[in-house]
Design a protein around this motif. Structure first.
Motif, PDB file in Angstrom:
ATOM      1  N   UNK A 293      17.425  -3.810 -11.102  1.00 28.57           N
ATOM      2  CA  UNK A 293      18.808  -3.860 -10.675  1.00 28.57           C
ATOM      3  C   UNK A 293      19.274  -5.231 -10.754  1.00 28.57           C
ATOM      4  N   UNK A 294      20.544  -5.552 -11.040  1.00 28.71           N
ATOM      5  CA  UNK A 294      20.999  -6.871 -11.498  1.00 28.71           C
ATOM      6  C   UNK A 294      21.608  -7.076 -10.049  1.00 28.71           C
ATOM      7  N   UNK A 295      21.102  -8.491  -9.611  1.00 30.02           N
ATOM      8  CA  UNK A 295      21.601  -9.157  -8.414  1.00 30.02           C
ATOM      9  C   UNK A 295      22.275 -10.619  -8.966  1.00 30.02           C
ATOM     10  N   UNK A 296      22.707 -11.402  -7.958  1.00 32.06           N
ATOM     11  CA  UNK A 296      23.088 -12.663  -8.276  1.00 32.06           C
ATOM     12  C   UNK A 296      21.941 -13.551  -7.362  1.00 32.06           C
ATOM     13  N   UNK A 297      21.898 -14.775  -7.677  1.00 32.73           N
ATOM     14  CA  UNK A 297      20.856 -15.756  -7.029  1.00 32.73           C
ATOM     15  C   UNK A 297      21.115 -15.768  -5.634  1.00 32.73           C
TER      16      UNK A 297
END
Length: 461
Positions: A293-297
């Motif tokens: 899954x792609x998240x942000x910092x």
């Protein structure tokens, strides 16, 4: 960093930061540029550019001035009228337009506005084209081997035309309805449309799928978009869900590219929780591409702990749905997004889409026969403390060895029980210090320690 265009378009207060002249100039360039690209490939037909807008009073001004520039340069302008950002991306991609334009400042107050540019693939415009637009605004465009103070006007039959293209918006609505795998009959759903772009779309989609809908903030008047409404002011939706005893509620922002949820108890289910719920659902069905899954910092540390328990990998990008999508496109990731509710389902869309997000949450609820609170229960949000420090030099403050040592000391103390993040603001002379840990007091203690070092080193304004 672009001079006018940020990660989400050219945005600012209408007729102060972003003026009608800017819009006309952008239209002049885009109409000429895409027509020129076609001619250089042996195609004499005019460029086709599709436009949508949100409900701000100034959106009509920007629509008319953009169209004026487009047709003056020889392009044909197709008008979707009031619609959502993801619908413009969808129509641009599926109907073969050279580019798309969305007039919106998203979740900002009504007096701001913005111009978002979308390429022919339905993605945010590439930086190379943005740079050309900015050069033209500044009067220093060098292209096709020559300098242009002003691009040529079209004449006679070459002048562009405008086309009413509300049919494109209707096709987008049909597409959303087609993604409903289950009947919503018997489900009682609250919708907060933020007096914005979703006001004439969301209810129609949910009604078509059989839901009993309860709608608030769907009476735009040009100045009430996002005003104590929508995903940035979700309290109204929470109250509606509790008052009416609804099964679930969904809140959109001004251009409906983000969505936050309220569960059946009125509790907020944010973007991180949505990523957890849908990521777990895809993994359960063997459809989580790359098991990632792609998240942000800025995603909550609790999300990563929850993913660890499920054996799901995660990527962390800089803040901004633009960066989330870029990573997803490069890796084939199926789901990604931000805590704010920008969620991208790459199998179905090229942008964050609030209404699509709500449909996908409905799908998981109905498929698993669980409430939203039950689906979100394993995801525990870690306490977070964030402090903004105004500084004389953002980079110097972050690069200072003593500051870095203080940050490393906190990271070591937290170990795998939390995290510290220090980053500079993209728009202000501010360094943000954020700590997440199992206990609020621990977060506060470590944030204060690092902020004290920044101040002692003389960087605070």
């Amino acid at each position: 960093m672009s001079k006018y265009f940020g990660t989400d378009g050219f945005r600012g207060e209408a007729n102060r930061t972003l003026t009608a002249d800017h819009a006309y100039t952008i239209g002049r360039f885009l109409g000429w540029y895409y027509s020129m690209l076609k001619r250089r490939q042996g195609d004499s037909s005019p460029a086709r550019i599709v436009l949508g807008k949100d409900t701000r009073r100034s959106s009509y001004m920007f629509e008319y001035t953009l169209v004026g520039g487009l047709v003056a340069s020889g392009a044909d302008a197709y008008l979707l009228h009031v619609t959502t950002t993801p619908s413009v991306a969808y129509v641009t991609r599926t109907d073969g337009f050279d580019c798309g334009i969305m007039i919106s400042a998203s979740h900002n107050p009504y007096y701001d506005n913005g111009i978002k540019l979308i390429n022919s693939n339905g993605e945010k415009m590439e930086e190379s084209t943005i740079s050309l637009i900015e050069d033209y605004i500044d009067g220093k465009l060098e292209l096709f081997g020559q300098h242009y103070d002003e691009v040529p006007f079209a004449h006679q039959e070459k002048i562009g035309c405008t086309v009413d293209y509300v049919a494109g918006r209707n096709r987008y609505m049909g597409y959303l309805i087609s993604l409903g795998l289950y009947s919503f009959k018997g489900m009682r759903v609250g919708l907060d449309c933020a007096n914005g772009s979703s006001w004439n779309i969301a209810k129609s989609v949910f009604d078509a799928l059989g839901a009993k809908t309860y709608v608030i903030n769907a009476e735009p008047n040009g100045t009430n978009i996002n005003n104590n409404a929508g995903s940035t002011h979700i309290e109204g939706l929470q109250a509606l869900v509790k008052e009416k005893g609804l099964d679930v509620g969904f809140a959109y922002d001004g251009d409906a590219d983000r969505c936050l949820c309220a569960d059946e108890h009125g509790n907020v289910v944010d973007g991180d929780a949505i990523l957890y719920i849908y990521g777990a659902y895809l993994k359960e069905h063997g459809e989580l591409a790359g098991n990632t899954v792609t998240t942000t910092i800025m995603s909550n540390f609790g999300l990563y702990k929850a993913f660890d328990k499920l054996g799901i990998d995660y990527a962390k990008t800089p803040v901004g749905d633009k960066y989330v999508y870029e990573h997803m496109a490069q890796t084939g990731c199926r789901i990604g997004g931000e805590q704010s509710g920008h969620i991208i389902f790459s199998k179905y869309a090229t942008t964050g889409d609030g209404i699509l997000t709500s449909l996908k949450m409905m799908e998981v609820m109905l498929a698993k026969k669980k409430t939203l609170s039950e689906l979100a229960a394993p995801f525990k949000i870690y306490p977070q403390v964030l402090k903004n420090v105004r500084v004389t030099d953002k980079k110097a403050a972050q690069d200072d060895v003593t500051v870095q040592e203080a940050v490393a000391k906190v990271a070591d103390a937290l170990g795998d029980t939390g995290r510290i993040l220090v980053r500079e603001s993209g728009t202000e002379p501010v360094v943000r210090v954020m700590v997440e840990a199992p206990d609020h007091d621990i977060c506060q203690k470590y944030v204060d320690e690092v902020v004290d070092v920044i101040c002692s080193r003389g960087y605070q304004v």
